[in-house]
Motif scaffolding. Structure first.
Motif, PDB file in Angstrom:
ATOM      1  N   GLU A  27       0.576  -1.344   0.108  1.00  0.00           N
ATOM      2  CA  GLU A  27      -0.037   0.210  -0.085  1.00  0.00           C
ATOM      3  C   GLU A  27       0.975   1.416  -0.150  1.00  0.00           C
ATOM      4  N   GLU A  28       2.096   1.268   0.490  1.00  0.00           N
ATOM      5  CA  GLU A  28       3.024   2.200   0.369  1.00  0.00           C
ATOM      6  C   GLU A  28       3.365   2.806  -0.919  1.00  0.00           C
ATOM      7  N   PHE A  29       3.383   2.182  -1.793  1.00  0.00           N
ATOM      8  CA  PHE A  29       3.555   2.560  -3.296  1.00  0.00           C
ATOM      9  C   PHE A  29       2.363   3.360  -3.913  1.00  0.00           C
ATOM     10  N   GLY A  30       1.318   3.255  -3.415  1.00  0.00           N
ATOM     11  CA  GLY A  30       0.267   3.956  -3.958  1.00  0.00           C
ATOM     12  C   GLY A  30      -0.096   5.358  -3.039  1.00  0.00           C
ATOM     13  N   LYS A  31       0.720   5.745  -2.190  1.00  0.00           N
ATOM     14  CA  LYS A  31       0.695   6.715  -1.367  1.00  0.00           C
ATOM     15  C   LYS A  31       1.652   8.014  -1.675  1.00  0.00           C
ATOM     16  N   TRP A  32       1.141   9.436  -1.879  1.00  0.00           N
ATOM     17  CA  TRP A  32       1.988  10.500  -1.907  1.00  0.00           C
ATOM     18  C   TRP A  32       3.182  10.528  -0.912  1.00  0.00           C
ATOM     19  N   SER A  33       2.884  10.158   0.340  1.00  0.00           N
ATOM     20  CA  SER A  33       3.535  10.532   1.410  1.00  0.00           C
ATOM     21  C   SER A  33       4.688   9.651   1.223  1.00  0.00           C
ATOM     22  N   PHE A  34       4.761   8.351   0.843  1.00  0.00           N
ATOM     23  CA  PHE A  34       6.238   7.419   0.568  1.00  0.00           C
ATOM     24  C   PHE A  34       7.081   8.297  -0.279  1.00  0.00           C
ATOM     25  N   TYR A  35       6.764   8.883  -1.328  1.00  0.00           N
ATOM     26  CA  TYR A  35       7.495   9.489  -2.216  1.00  0.00           C
ATOM     27  C   TYR A  35       8.048  10.802  -1.754  1.00  0.00           C
ATOM     28  N   ARG A  36       7.234  11.465  -1.028  1.00  0.00           N
ATOM     29  CA  ARG A  36       7.203  12.824  -0.337  1.00  0.00           C
ATOM     30  C   ARG A  36       8.438  12.679   0.659  1.00  0.00           C
ATOM     31  N   ALA A  37       8.363  11.521   1.305  1.00  0.00           N
ATOM     32  CA  ALA A  37       9.364  11.406   2.401  1.00  0.00           C
ATOM     33  C   ALA A  37      10.673  11.055   1.715  1.00  0.00           C
ATOM     34  N   ILE A  38      10.891  10.185   0.573  1.00  0.00           N
ATOM     35  CA  ILE A  38      11.821  10.057  -0.079  1.00  0.00           C
ATOM     36  C   ILE A  38      12.531  11.303  -0.486  1.00  0.00           C
ATOM     37  N   ILE A  39      11.853  12.122  -1.129  1.00  0.00           N
ATOM     38  CA  ILE A  39      12.468  13.313  -1.570  1.00  0.00           C
ATOM     39  C   ILE A  39      12.957  13.992  -0.420  1.00  0.00           C
ATOM     40  N   ALA A  40      12.153  14.308   0.751  1.00  0.00           N
ATOM     41  CA  ALA A  40      12.628  14.811   1.812  1.00  0.00           C
ATOM     42  C   ALA A  40      14.224  14.349   2.362  1.00  0.00           C
ATOM     43  N   GLU A  41      14.399  12.943   2.291  1.00  0.00           N
ATOM     44  CA  GLU A  41      15.533  12.204   2.627  1.00  0.00           C
ATOM     45  C   GLU A  41      16.763  13.044   1.873  1.00  0.00           C
ATOM     46  N   PHE A  42      16.292  13.038   0.496  1.00  0.00           N
ATOM     47  CA  PHE A  42      17.341  13.356  -0.390  1.00  0.00           C
ATOM     48  C   PHE A  42      17.707  15.013  -0.437  1.00  0.00           C
ATOM     49  N   ILE A  43      16.802  15.914  -0.088  1.00  0.00           N
ATOM     50  CA  ILE A  43      17.172  17.064   0.071  1.00  0.00           C
ATOM     51  C   ILE A  43      17.874  17.393   1.403  1.00  0.00           C
ATOM     52  N   ALA A  44      17.307  16.792   2.424  1.00  0.00           N
ATOM     53  CA  ALA A  44      17.910  16.987   3.502  1.00  0.00           C
ATOM     54  C   ALA A  44      19.327  16.426   3.702  1.00  0.00           C
ATOM     55  N   THR A  45      19.873  15.490   3.090  1.00  0.00           N
ATOM     56  CA  THR A  45      21.102  15.006   3.088  1.00  0.00           C
ATOM     57  C   THR A  45      21.899  15.665   2.119  1.00  0.00           C
ATOM     58  N   LEU A  46      21.351  16.440   0.887  1.00  0.00           N
ATOM     59  CA  LEU A  46      22.026  17.217   0.196  1.00  0.00           C
ATOM     60  C   LEU A  46      22.289  18.547   1.012  1.00  0.00           C
TER      61      LEU A  46
END
Length: 284
Positions: A27-46
Motif C-alpha cells: 500500500e505504501e507505493f500508492g501513497k504520495w507520503s511515501f514519495y514525499r518522504a524519499i524526496i525529503a531525505e534526498f534534500i535533507a542529505t544534500l
C-alpha cells in the motif's frame, strides 16, 4: 500486544507497543507520503553535505599557513563538530514529521532492524540519502572547485598512526551512540508519557552527532554516516578517499545493529516479552 503501565505524577498511563511495520507494505507505493518522504531525505542529505563539507574545507583553507592562513584561524575542530551536529538538529526538526528525519543510512538500517520501517522504504531512503550526499558534495565542488580539490573534499580517511581495527571500532562505537540516541529520543513509550519529548527529540540527536565528532575527527574524520562518506569519496574521487572506504559502511552498520538490538531486546525487554508470549501460547 504488550502492555505497560507507567506511573508518574498523579495518574497511571496505559501504554501499548505499536505493531511492527510489515516487511513489505504494497500500500505504501500508492501513497504520495511515501514519495514525499524519499524526496525529503534526498534534500535533507544534500543540504547536510553542502553545509558541512563547506565548513571542513573552509577551515582547512583558513588554517593553511603555507598559503597565508593562520594556524589558529577558522572554526577549528569544535566548529566542524558544531556544523555537523547543528545541521542534524535543524534537518531532523524540519523533516521528522515527513520522513522521520533519518538523513543517514545507518539510522535507517537500525530502524529497519527494529521493524520501524518497511524494507522498500529503507532501501529507497538509503538510495535517496546516498544520491543527496553526492549532489551536496557536487554543489560544493561547483562553487569552490579549487578549495575542494586542494583540501580533500571533506572525504573521510583513516588518520596516520591508527590501525584499521581502531578506525573500525571508532565508527562502530560512534554510530552506536548516535543510533542509540535516536531510539531513545523517539521512543513512543516516552512520547506517550511525556508530551514534550517529540519536540525535543532533534536536540539530543544533534548533540550526539556533535559529541561523536569531537571524539573521532582525529581518528577517521568521523563518518558514522555511510552516505556522507560515499558522497565525499565519489565527488573528490581520489585514491586516498577510497582507501579503507569499507570502514565507513561496515562500522556504522554494525554500530546501528548493536544499538537496535540493545534498545529493543534489552532496554525495551523485547526478548523477555517474546519469551513470555511463547510460554503463554505453549500452555494453551
Amino acid at each position: 500486544m504488550a502492555k505497560d503501565i507507567e506511573v508518574g505524577g498523579f495518574a497511571a498511563k496505559d501504554y501499548h507497543d505499536p505493531p511492527p511495520t510489515p516487511l513489505i507494505d504494497p500500500e505504501e507505493f500508492g501513497k504520495w507520503s511515501f514519495y514525499r518522504a524519499i524526496i525529503a531525505e534526498f534534500i535533507a542529505t544534500l543540504l547536510f553535505l553542502y553545509i558541512t563539507v563547506l565548513t571542513v574545507i573552509g577551515y582547512k583553507s583558513q588554517s593553511d599557513t603555507l598559503k597565508g592562513g593562520d594556524q589558529c584561524g577558522g572554526v577549528g575542530i569544535l566548529g566542524i563538530a558544531w556544523a555537523f551536529g547543528g545541521m542534524i538538529f535543524v534537518l531532523v526538526y524540519c523533516t521528522a514529521g515527513i520522513s522521520g528525519g533519518h538523513i543517514n543510512p545507518a539510522v535507517t538500517f537500525g530502524l529497519f532492524l527494529a521493524r520501524k520501517v518497511s524494507l522498500p522504504r529503507a532501501v529507497m531512503y538509503i538510495v535517496a540519502q546516498s544520491l543527496g550526499a553526492i549532489c551536496g558534495c557536487a554543489l560544493v565542488k561547483s562553487f569552490q572547485s579549487a578549495l575542494y580539490t586542494n583540501y580533500g573534499g571533506g572525504a573521510n580517511g583513516l588518520a596516520d598512526g591508527y590501525s584499521k581495527g581502531t578506525g573500525l571500532a571508532a565508527e562502530i562505537i560512534g554510530t552506536f551512540v548516535l543510533v542509540y540516541t535516536v531510539f531513545s529520543a523517539t521512543d513512543p513509550k516516552r512520547n506517550a508519557r511525556d508530551s514534550h519529548v517529540p519536540v525535543l527529540a532533534p536536540l539530543p540527536i544533534g548533540f550526539a552527532v556533535f559529541m561523536v565528532h569531537l571524539a573521532t575527527i582525529p581518528i577517521t574524520g568521523t563518518g558514522i554516516n555511510p552516505a556522507r562518506s560515499l558522497g565525499a569519496a565519489v565527488i573528490y574521487n581520489n585514491e586516498k578517499a577510497w582507501d579503507d572506504h569499507w570502514i565507513f559502511w561496515v562500522g556504522p552498520f554494525i554500530g546501528a545493529a548493536i544499538a537496535a538490538m540493545y534498545h529493543q531486546y534489552i532496554l525495551r525487554a523485547g526478548a523477555v516479552k517474546a519469551l513470555g508470549s511463547f510460554r503463554s501460547s505453549s500452555n494453551i
